[in-house]
Write a protein that holds these residues in place. Structure first.
Motif, PDB file in Angstrom:
ATOM      1  N   PRO A 163       9.305  71.117  62.431  1.00  0.00           N
ATOM      2  CA  PRO A 163       9.137  72.001  61.239  1.00  0.00           C
ATOM      3  C   PRO A 163      10.166  72.558  60.404  1.00  0.00           C
ATOM      4  CG  PRO A 163       7.816  73.861  62.669  1.00  0.00           C
ATOM      5  CD  PRO A 163       8.463  72.418  64.206  1.00  0.00           C
ATOM      6  N   CYS A 164       9.930  72.179  59.435  1.00  0.00           N
ATOM      7  CA  CYS A 164      10.844  72.449  58.424  1.00  0.00           C
ATOM      8  C   CYS A 164       9.958  73.464  57.434  1.00  0.00           C
ATOM      9  CB  CYS A 164      12.201  71.772  57.553  1.00  0.00           C
ATOM     10  SG  CYS A 164      12.893  70.527  58.703  1.00  0.00           S
ATOM     11  N   GLN A 165      11.258  74.484  56.860  1.00  0.00           N
ATOM     12  CA  GLN A 165      10.782  75.053  55.698  1.00  0.00           C
ATOM     13  C   GLN A 165      11.493  74.787  54.420  1.00  0.00           C
ATOM     14  OE1 GLN A 165      11.076  79.071  56.772  1.00  0.00           O
ATOM     15  NE2 GLN A 165      12.823  79.032  56.955  1.00  0.00           N
ATOM     16  N   ALA A 166      10.757  75.049  53.350  1.00  0.00           N
ATOM     17  CA  ALA A 166      11.519  74.957  52.226  1.00  0.00           C
ATOM     18  C   ALA A 166      11.521  75.592  50.793  1.00  0.00           C
ATOM     19  CB  ALA A 166      10.575  73.756  51.718  1.00  0.00           C
ATOM     20  N   SER A 167      12.108  76.936  52.106  1.00  0.00           N
ATOM     21  CA  SER A 167      12.241  78.444  51.517  1.00  0.00           C
ATOM     22  C   SER A 167      13.388  78.044  50.445  1.00  0.00           C
ATOM     23  CB  SER A 167      12.776  78.911  52.485  1.00  0.00           C
ATOM     24  OG  SER A 167      14.445  79.461  53.243  1.00  0.00           O
ATOM     25  N   ASN A 168      14.564  77.450  50.824  1.00  0.00           N
ATOM     26  CA  ASN A 168      15.535  77.444  49.790  1.00  0.00           C
ATOM     27  C   ASN A 168      15.170  76.429  48.572  1.00  0.00           C
ATOM     28  OD1 ASN A 168      16.956  78.901  50.894  1.00  0.00           O
ATOM     29  ND2 ASN A 168      18.538  77.306  51.684  1.00  0.00           N
ATOM     30  N   PHE A 169      14.673  75.619  48.560  1.00  0.00           N
ATOM     31  CA  PHE A 169      13.535  74.222  47.164  1.00  0.00           C
ATOM     32  C   PHE A 169      12.511  75.601  46.075  1.00  0.00           C
ATOM     33  CE2 PHE A 169      10.405  72.163  45.691  1.00  0.00           C
ATOM     34  CZ  PHE A 169      11.060  71.285  44.964  1.00  0.00           C
ATOM     35  N   LEU A 170      12.014  76.457  47.170  1.00  0.00           N
ATOM     36  CA  LEU A 170      11.084  77.121  46.120  1.00  0.00           C
ATOM     37  C   LEU A 170      11.842  78.225  46.196  1.00  0.00           C
ATOM     38  CD1 LEU A 170       8.078  76.687  48.870  1.00  0.00           C
ATOM     39  CD2 LEU A 170       8.740  75.446  46.744  1.00  0.00           C
ATOM     40  N   ARG A 171      12.979  78.245  46.430  1.00  0.00           N
ATOM     41  CA  ARG A 171      13.106  80.059  45.816  1.00  0.00           C
ATOM     42  C   ARG A 171      13.990  79.481  44.561  1.00  0.00           C
ATOM     43  NH1 ARG A 171      19.415  82.304  47.753  1.00  0.00           N
ATOM     44  NH2 ARG A 171      19.361  84.625  46.827  1.00  0.00           N
ATOM     45  N   ALA A 172      15.127  78.064  44.424  1.00  0.00           N
ATOM     46  CA  ALA A 172      15.238  77.306  43.051  1.00  0.00           C
ATOM     47  C   ALA A 172      13.742  77.340  42.283  1.00  0.00           C
ATOM     48  CB  ALA A 172      16.323  76.610  43.315  1.00  0.00           C
ATOM     49  N   PHE A 173      12.848  76.518  42.652  1.00  0.00           N
ATOM     50  CA  PHE A 173      12.000  76.240  42.269  1.00  0.00           C
ATOM     51  C   PHE A 173      11.756  77.750  41.315  1.00  0.00           C
ATOM     52  CE2 PHE A 173       7.235  76.338  41.588  1.00  0.00           C
ATOM     53  CZ  PHE A 173       7.055  75.320  41.133  1.00  0.00           C
ATOM     54  N   ARG A 174      11.530  78.619  42.008  1.00  0.00           N
ATOM     55  CA  ARG A 174      10.464  80.385  41.260  1.00  0.00           C
ATOM     56  C   ARG A 174      12.045  80.394  39.430  1.00  0.00           C
ATOM     57  NH1 ARG A 174       9.688  81.385  46.492  1.00  0.00           N
ATOM     58  NH2 ARG A 174      11.905  82.680  46.408  1.00  0.00           N
ATOM     59  N   THR A 175      13.203  80.232  39.870  1.00  0.00           N
ATOM     60  CA  THR A 175      14.167  80.414  38.906  1.00  0.00           C
ATOM     61  C   THR A 175      13.577  79.353  37.544  1.00  0.00           C
ATOM     62  OG1 THR A 175      15.926  79.454  39.884  1.00  0.00           O
ATOM     63  CG2 THR A 175      15.257  81.036  40.688  1.00  0.00           C
ATOM     64  N   ILE A 176      13.091  78.410  37.427  1.00  0.00           N
ATOM     65  CA  ILE A 176      13.166  77.068  36.631  1.00  0.00           C
ATOM     66  C   ILE A 176      12.053  77.638  35.710  1.00  0.00           C
ATOM     67  CG2 ILE A 176      13.330  74.872  36.011  1.00  0.00           C
ATOM     68  CD1 ILE A 176      15.502  75.303  37.879  1.00  0.00           C
ATOM     69  N   PRO A 177      12.853  77.761  34.223  1.00  0.00           N
ATOM     70  CA  PRO A 177      12.089  78.554  33.281  1.00  0.00           C
ATOM     71  C   PRO A 177      11.039  77.992  32.938  1.00  0.00           C
ATOM     72  CG  PRO A 177      13.643  78.571  32.642  1.00  0.00           C
ATOM     73  CD  PRO A 177      14.253  77.964  33.487  1.00  0.00           C
ATOM     74  N   GLU A 178      10.853  76.693  33.279  1.00  0.00           N
ATOM     75  CA  GLU A 178       9.764  75.815  32.961  1.00  0.00           C
ATOM     76  C   GLU A 178       8.849  75.919  33.636  1.00  0.00           C
ATOM     77  OE1 GLU A 178      13.162  74.771  32.980  1.00  0.00           O
ATOM     78  OE2 GLU A 178      13.519  73.744  31.178  1.00  0.00           O
ATOM     79  N   ALA A 179       8.710  75.814  35.149  1.00  0.00           N
ATOM     80  CA  ALA A 179       8.043  75.836  36.148  1.00  0.00           C
ATOM     81  C   ALA A 179       6.834  77.641  35.238  1.00  0.00           C
ATOM     82  CB  ALA A 179       8.285  75.606  37.671  1.00  0.00           C
ATOM     83  N   SER A 180       7.758  78.205  35.360  1.00  0.00           N
ATOM     84  CA  SER A 180       6.861  79.267  35.205  1.00  0.00           C
ATOM     85  C   SER A 180       6.519  78.955  33.539  1.00  0.00           C
ATOM     86  CB  SER A 180       7.625  80.330  34.552  1.00  0.00           C
ATOM     87  OG  SER A 180       6.994  81.629  35.028  1.00  0.00           O
ATOM     88  N   ALA A 181       6.610  78.471  33.258  1.00  0.00           N
ATOM     89  CA  ALA A 181       5.999  78.601  31.591  1.00  0.00           C
ATOM     90  C   ALA A 181       4.543  77.684  31.452  1.00  0.00           C
ATOM     91  CB  ALA A 181       6.827  77.452  30.048  1.00  0.00           C
ATOM     92  N   LEU A 182       4.974  76.605  32.750  1.00  0.00           N
ATOM     93  CA  LEU A 182       3.758  75.937  33.092  1.00  0.00           C
ATOM     94  C   LEU A 182       2.563  76.514  33.789  1.00  0.00           C
ATOM     95  CD1 LEU A 182       5.470  72.664  33.391  1.00  0.00           C
ATOM     96  CD2 LEU A 182       4.362  72.251  31.478  1.00  0.00           C
ATOM     97  N   GLY A 183       2.865  77.883  34.418  1.00  0.00           N
ATOM     98  CA  GLY A 183       1.790  78.048  35.131  1.00  0.00           C
ATOM     99  C   GLY A 183       1.944  77.476  36.732  1.00  0.00           C
ATOM    100  N   LEU A 184       2.951  77.531  36.617  1.00  0.00           N
ATOM    101  CA  LEU A 184       3.088  76.750  38.900  1.00  0.00           C
ATOM    102  C   LEU A 184       3.726  77.528  39.280  1.00  0.00           C
ATOM    103  CD1 LEU A 184       5.177  72.843  37.718  1.00  0.00           C
ATOM    104  CD2 LEU A 184       2.365  73.263  37.607  1.00  0.00           C
ATOM    105  N   ILE A 185       3.966  78.731  39.181  1.00  0.00           N
ATOM    106  CA  ILE A 185       4.432  79.808  40.017  1.00  0.00           C
ATOM    107  C   ILE A 185       3.486  80.788  40.005  1.00  0.00           C
ATOM    108  CG2 ILE A 185       6.352  81.357  40.958  1.00  0.00           C
ATOM    109  CD1 ILE A 185       8.193  80.440  39.101  1.00  0.00           C
ATOM    110  N   LEU A 186       2.473  80.838  41.554  1.00  0.00           N
ATOM    111  CA  LEU A 186       1.604  81.271  42.048  1.00  0.00           C
ATOM    112  C   LEU A 186       1.954  83.177  42.637  1.00  0.00           C
ATOM    113  CD1 LEU A 186      -0.469  79.076  43.814  1.00  0.00           C
ATOM    114  CD2 LEU A 186      -0.988  78.981  41.219  1.00  0.00           C
ATOM    115  N   ALA A 187       0.905  83.689  42.038  1.00  0.00           N
ATOM    116  CA  ALA A 187       1.403  85.519  42.722  1.00  0.00           C
ATOM    117  C   ALA A 187       0.509  85.023  44.395  1.00  0.00           C
ATOM    118  CB  ALA A 187       0.525  86.399  41.757  1.00  0.00           C
ATOM    119  N   ASP A 188       0.736  85.685  44.776  1.00  0.00           N
ATOM    120  CA  ASP A 188       0.917  85.455  46.403  1.00  0.00           C
ATOM    121  C   ASP A 188      -1.013  85.851  46.436  1.00  0.00           C
ATOM    122  OD1 ASP A 188       3.679  85.938  47.049  1.00  0.00           O
ATOM    123  OD2 ASP A 188       3.777  87.226  47.907  1.00  0.00           O
ATOM    124  N   SER A 189      -1.654  86.960  45.544  1.00  0.00           N
ATOM    125  CA  SER A 189      -2.673  86.608  45.569  1.00  0.00           C
ATOM    126  C   SER A 189      -3.560  85.822  45.648  1.00  0.00           C
ATOM    127  CB  SER A 189      -3.429  88.373  44.464  1.00  0.00           C
ATOM    128  OG  SER A 189      -2.681  88.105  43.325  1.00  0.00           O
TER     129      SER A 189
END
Length: 1199
Positions: A570-596
């Motif tokens: 298995p691989c992990q998409a940690s670097n991709f998801l790290r970049a994904f969390r920095t995209i303002p549009e992703a945050s504005a669309l509610g795509l970044i979830l809280a851990d809870s």
């Protein structure tokens, strides 16, 4: 429905004459001699009357309670109901334009109803000192009593859960409808708030003194005040920038007289404009903005006049409400502006309308009507039937006998199980520190036992609530689950060794790579797999490279490279998801979830993954449009796929659509745009139709692509918002048709369920009409390399049972004809296009991707993907040429039958995303991967740190003559910081179980030369800048201090993770061999996949099977007589030491042979056990030195 006649028999005996103390403005003489029939509740308008469109005429009159004044009327804002409240505190409602009685109930025993306001859940009724909320059927939801002495007159809803109440007192009270408590009081300077209105700028309060105050929406502070009338204010209303008010003027000793001038104010300039003279005595007024901003002015005697607020009143615009001599007491306008209601002093409610088919609201919900009485249709009871329940007998309720369900208090009082008493021995020996007591265990009972017996039912309940650590490999529990085992959420079970002893092969016997789910926002793992198995996308992103620090296309390219190299790990998409969390549009669309939200399952994953699908396609389309030149990474050649000025994503997914808007004035506006996906729109089901009609999926898809809908839109010709018919047509067909299913509610799920049942019944009928075909056995799973078997040419016959829960076809045929536009139809399996269809440009689309939301209440649900993996992928991984459907559930990958992929039991498996691809579309795209990473990434680069100087440099970059070749040695070490702490739990036996590992981020990467004259000299020593919050710098182990990663204050050579990642990728692609200690973890956190033949890990070189791993510090002391890591770790020192250890290993194994080297390892482990694996102090007096100085094995050390 409430029984109105049964509430109070005396209500209908109200005398015609009114006491003047009820209202000082009423003249009792007007009510004398008026006779109304109390039985004739509905008085319809004569049939010969013709209602002129746009002109108001009387539609119905209803006598609610004869002789009792109607003090409040209100049109329900949610349903087609008209409410009225009278002087005796009684409320009634009438349904629709026919004014049929809907409900009737007593709100207050004595006080009159002064204001009515409808809400979504009920109706609010305001009396003098009481606010009551009741359901539309009359059940009390809450009853709130105001302060003593309050005299309330008006209320206004500020939002769904808050309202303001005002009256003759000197304050306005705010009430929270959720808790039914007063939250605060706002003092008003001018007492007597009789009327309240609201706009998007102010609260407007009308006072009995004749003033109108404008107040702030948040603080309720007065911003402005209009002194409208010298006597009193009777009514006012707001529309746009205009405020109109009517009232009474003071006439000296003669008291008050009705003022025939309406005061009109401009809210932009906050001043009065020309007063409006009218021909009636105004008591009520309302803006009725239909075609123009008309004002309706109502007098107490029933005269009504319409006029413009800025024009002159016309006598021709006056009409009269036939009140039979009574006075009007209340007035309201429906939200649709089609209906007016008047309540008079004789107990009548008059409904006026501008259209014969009137609706009170633009969009009313269905009103719940009472069920008919079924007393007369009771079933016949058989007395001789032994199992006939006696509860079917309707028995009269007597007050003398208690009900069987009326249990005594002693039986219904909650009695919680008491805690067992504390052992006296514990209390005797206990020492208290603060409020915590400590005592030795008296050992009077076995560990983890309690002195009371737990019931069997409680045991079952507890076992049900225990979420398993991993669903795979457990026994089946059919009574708990209907979700098949392979579809359930998979989790990793961590041990002391982390992931090293976790058996991923149990979940994935293929050579394709899964993705690990423990990273934040890893819900999109299934969609990453979808994009990877689209060959043009895989090639595109691996050819893409740009200068942006956070580019999702670049990160996807790096991740897809790892998936290519993996052989089932298995691989992990940690670097991709790290970049994904920095995209303002992703945050504005509610795509970044809280851990809870991720852990508790609160996220609506089905809707979320569809939004993510739309976002990622648009983002990749935008990022891959970059041109060759300045955007390319530091001079690296850009891909030919992205250099033509047209995005491959646009060519692959894009479809040019023509949006047409047709206003009712006849003006048509046409706009062209590019869409990357389509959303399914389901047919509207009538509320009266309980049966869902049968539809073909192709028919629904065509209507969703060529969408036609009516909506309000701005018309430049009309210069206002108008009802507009919007039509969408497509000009070309995409190569990949992406569909968001939009099954986000129970209504859509029921639609899917009904369609699957229709399709299954049709398949049963078809199978019954045809002779049955034998079905060949299916392979359960594809084997590994040595067990591979060729399945080429194997065909599977679709039987009716395979069609259960299936609605979507596996293939579609589509074309755009000049005459009929878009044509879509299903294509049966094995059927090819005819020559005429090919000549017409008909294309075949095959289903290749299905993303589903698995609804599992116990784990919170998860997302899985069914992907039809193509021949090229099997050729690269397994050396065979075939196509096969697979289930991708994070790191679980399993082959499945194609019939199973299209099955949707919406009780637990809900469709989210579908991908159809055009057959044989690959030749249009260049599928060659030209690695864009070249030696330029190793060139000298500027540091991000402002304080970094050349004199502080800790490394010397590679020269041109030092460029590394395949098999060259590179010493590597990395240091990390912690972003999120580990989440663990202590089991009852005292052991620790890791629920979620700590999230690490690479902070420093060092590479040293492994050969040549400069052997041991670093050529990379990069500190990695991070934008995420660091919770622990791990300084003791990493040597990283706070501030080292901050570009403003750091003195280190600071770079981005992407820059350093590219350097390591170039070294991997070159074929160098990395030497280090514990490299497996280093590469895992850096998110790199390195072939095993390119990794030399000293932790395994000096390791005996089934023995502990030995630290680098101990090995350096033992073999090299070096004392490293005494205070903190230094990655340069660690990388050099690993290189020296590897040289030592080569020396020992080459000169002494394997047998001698095994003796050296045994001596190493014996020495370690004696010292407890701790390096002794070199200057200590105990004489403990390294074996090099004490000659433990002279025959070897002399070599």
């Amino acid at each position: 429905m409430m029984n109105f006649e049964g509430l109070d028999p005396g209500l209908g005996e109200y005398t015609p004459g009114l006491d003047s103390s009820m209202d000082p403005r009423l003249d009792p003489a007007l009510l004398q001699g008026v006779e109304l029939d109390p039985d004739a509740l509905a008085v319809p308008v004569s049939e010969s009357m013709h209602i002129v469109e746009g002109m108001y005429s009387e539609l119905h009159s209803v006598a609610a309670e004869v002789g009792i004044p109607v003090t409040a009327t209100h049109f329900d804002l949610q349903e087609e109901l008209l409410w009225m409240g009278n002087h005796r505190g009684h409320a009634s409602s009438f349904f629709g334009p026919t004014m049929g009685r809907y409900s009737s109930f007593q709100v207050h025993m004595t006080d009159d109803i002064r204001h009515i306001q409808s809400m979504d859940t009920g109706v609010l009724f305001l009396t003098k000192n009481n606010l009551k909320c009741l359901t539309r059927g009359g059940l009390i939801m809450f009853d709130y009593t105001t302060e003593e002495g309050a005299d309330m007159h008006s209320l206004i809803l500020t939002d769904n859960n808050t309202l303001l109440m005002g009256g003759l007192q000197n304050y306005v009270a705010e009430l929270d409808l959720t808790t039914v408590q007063e939250t605060q009081k706002f003092t008003v300077e001018v007492p007597g708030v009789a009327i309240m209105r609201q706009s998007n700028r102010f609260f407007f309060c009308g006072h009995t003194s004749g003033k109108v105050s404008l107040r702030d929406l948040r603080t309720f502070k007065m911003e402005h005040e209009f002194d409208a009338f010298s006597g009193s204010l009777s009514d006012f209303d707001i529309h746009g920038n205009l405020l109109a008010a009517c009232g009474f003027s003071s006439r000296g000793l003669n008291g008050l007289s009705c003022d025939r001038f309406l005061m009109v104010y401009d809210l932009r300039m906050m001043r009065a404009i020309t007063p409006l003279q009218v021909h009636v005595d105004p008591l009520f007024l309302r803006f009725i903005p239909t075609y123009t901003s008309r004002l309706a002015i109502i007098s107490q005697t029933g005269q009504c006049q319409f006029c413009e607020p800025t024009g002159l009143a016309n006598l021709a615009d006056i009409f009269h409400v036939n009140t039979v001599g009574q006075l009007l007491m209340s007035f309201d306008v429906s939200s649709s502006k089609q209906a007016l209601s008047f309540g008079d002093s004789g107990g009548c409610v008059h409904l006026w309308s501008s259209a014969p088919e009137v609706s009170f609201n633009s969009y009313s919900r269905e009103t719940e009507l009472a069920l008919p009485c079924l007393v007369d249709s009771l079933p016949q009871l058989e007395w001789n039937h032994e199992l006939m329940p006696l509860s079917l007998l309707p028995m009269p309720l007597t007050s003398t006998e208690p009900l069987l369900s009326d249990w005594p208090t002693s039986l219904i009082t909650p009695s919680p199980r008491r805690a067992p008493p504390v052992d006296p021995e514990i209390l005797r020996t206990m020492k208290t520190v603060g409020f915590i007591g400590y005592a030795p265990n008296p050992r009077t009972r076995p560990r983890n036992q309690v002195p009371y017996k737990i019931k069997d039912t409680e045991l079952e309940y507890d076992s049900y609530n225990q979420v398993p650590e991993s669903p795979i490999g457990r026994d089946e529990e059919p009574h708990l689950y209907m979700v098949p085992k392979k579809y359930r959420k998979v989790t990793i079970k961590y041990s002391k060794l982390g992931l090293e002893d976790f058996d991923f092969k149990h979940y994935n016997r293929t050579l394709f790579a899964g993705l690990e789910p423990h990273i934040p926002n890893a819900y999109c793992n299934c969609m990453i797999q979808v994009l990877y198995f689209l060959e043009p996308v895989r090639c595109l992103v691996q050819n893409h490279l740009c200068q942006k620090e956070f580019c999702l296309a670049c990160e996807l390219g790096f991740l897809f490279h790892m998936l290519d190299l993996s052989r089932g790990d298995p691989c992990q998409a940690s670097n991709f998801l790290r970049a994904f969390r920095t995209i303002p549009e992703a945050s504005a669309l509610g795509l970044i979830l809280a851990d809870s939200d991720e852990q508790t399952g609160k996220a609506r994953l089905g809707r979320l993954i569809q939004s993510w699908n739309r976002f990622i396609l648009a983002q990749l389309h935008q990022e891959t449009l970059e041109q060759e030149g300045p955007q390319a990474y530091r001079g690296a050649s850009s891909s030919t796929l992205g250099s033509s000025g047209e995005s491959v994503i646009g060519r692959l997914f894009g479809c040019e659509v023509e949006n047409s808007s047709l206003c009712r004035c006849g003006k048509e506006t046409v706009r062209s745009s590019l869409t990357l996906l389509f959303t399914i729109h389901y047919p509207e089901q009538s509320s009266l139709d309980k049966m869902i009609e049968e539809y073909d999926f192709a028919e629904i898809l065509k209507k969703s692509i060529c969408l036609e809908q009516s909506t309000q839109a701005w018309c430049d010709n009309c210069e206002k918002y108008q009802p507009t018919v919007q039509t969408r047509n497509i000009r070309c067909l995409p190569d990949v048709l992406v569909i968001n299913c939009e099954v986000n509610s129970a209504k859509e799920a029921e639609f899917w369920k009904a369609q699957t049942e229709y399709a299954y019944n049709k398949a049963l009928k078809k199978e019954a009409a045809e002779p049955p075909k034998p079905k060949e056995p299916l392979p359960t799973e594809w084997c590994l390399e040595e067990e591979l078997c060729s399945v080429e040419g194997l065909t599977f016959d679709t039987q009716a049972e395979d069609m259960r829960h299936v609605w979507i076809p596996l293939s579609l045929k589509m074309c755009i004809s000049k005459t009929q536009g878009l044509e879509v139809s299903s294509l049966s399996e094995g059927v090819e296009l005819t020559e005429s269809e090919e000549a017409e440009g008909m294309s075949v689309y095959d289903l290749v991707v299905i993303v589903s939301h698995i609804q599992d209440a116990r784990t919170g649900g998860n997302l899985v993907a069914h992907i039809k993996v193509g021949e090229t992928y099997h050729q690269r991984k397994e050396g065979v040429t075939h196509q096969q459907w697979y289930l991708f559930n994070d790191f679980l990958i399993e082959p499945i039958d194609k019939a199973e992929s299209a099955q949707f039991d919406v009780n637990w498996k809900v469709p989210a995303v579908l991908y159809y691809v055009k057959r044989n579309y690959h030749p249009k795209y260049d599928l060659r991967i030209k690695n864009p990473i070249n030696a330029s990434v190793l060139l000298t680069e500027a540091s991000l740190a402002r304080k970094q100087r050349k004199s502080h440099a800790t490394f010397i970059p590679l020269m041109v003559n030092e460029m590394l070749q395949a098999a060259d040695l590179v010493g590597l070490d990395a240091e990390f910081v912690t972003l999120n702490q580990e989440e663990a739990e202590l089991r009852s036996d005292g052991t620790k179980s890791t629920i979620k590992p700590s999230q690490m981020s690479v902070a420093r990467i060092t590479c040293v030369r492994g050969q040549g004259t400069n052997e041991g000299v670093p050529f990379i020593d990069d500190y990695i800048s991070t934008q995420e919050q660091v919770v622990d710098y791990l300084t003791q182990y990493s040597g990283i201090k706070p501030g080292d990663l901050d570009a403003k204050i750091s003195s280190k050579h600071l770079t981005t993770l992407k820059s350093t990642y590219l350097k390591l990728r170039f070294l991997i692609d070159t074929g160098v061999r990395f030497v280090g200690h514990g490299l497996q973890k280093d590469f895992r956190v850096i998110n790199l996949m390195v072939p095993k033949e390119q990794v030399i890990d000293t932790v395994y070189l000096f390791h005996m099977p089934r023995k502990r791993m030995i630290s680098l510090r101990f090995l350096a002391w033992y073999f090299l007589d070096l004392n490293i890591q005494s205070e903190t770790h230094d990655s340069i020192e660690d990388a050099r030491t690993a290189l020296q250890l590897y040289r030592k290993y080569l020396e020992l194994s080459h000169n002494g042979g394997q047998e001698e080297f095994r003796k050296v390892l045994k001596a190493l482990y014996e020495k370690g056990r004696k010292l407890d694996w701790k390096v002794p102090d070199i200057d200590s007096a105990d004489g403990q030195g390294s074996p090099k100085s004490t000659a433990v094995f002279p025959s070897v050390m002399g070599l």
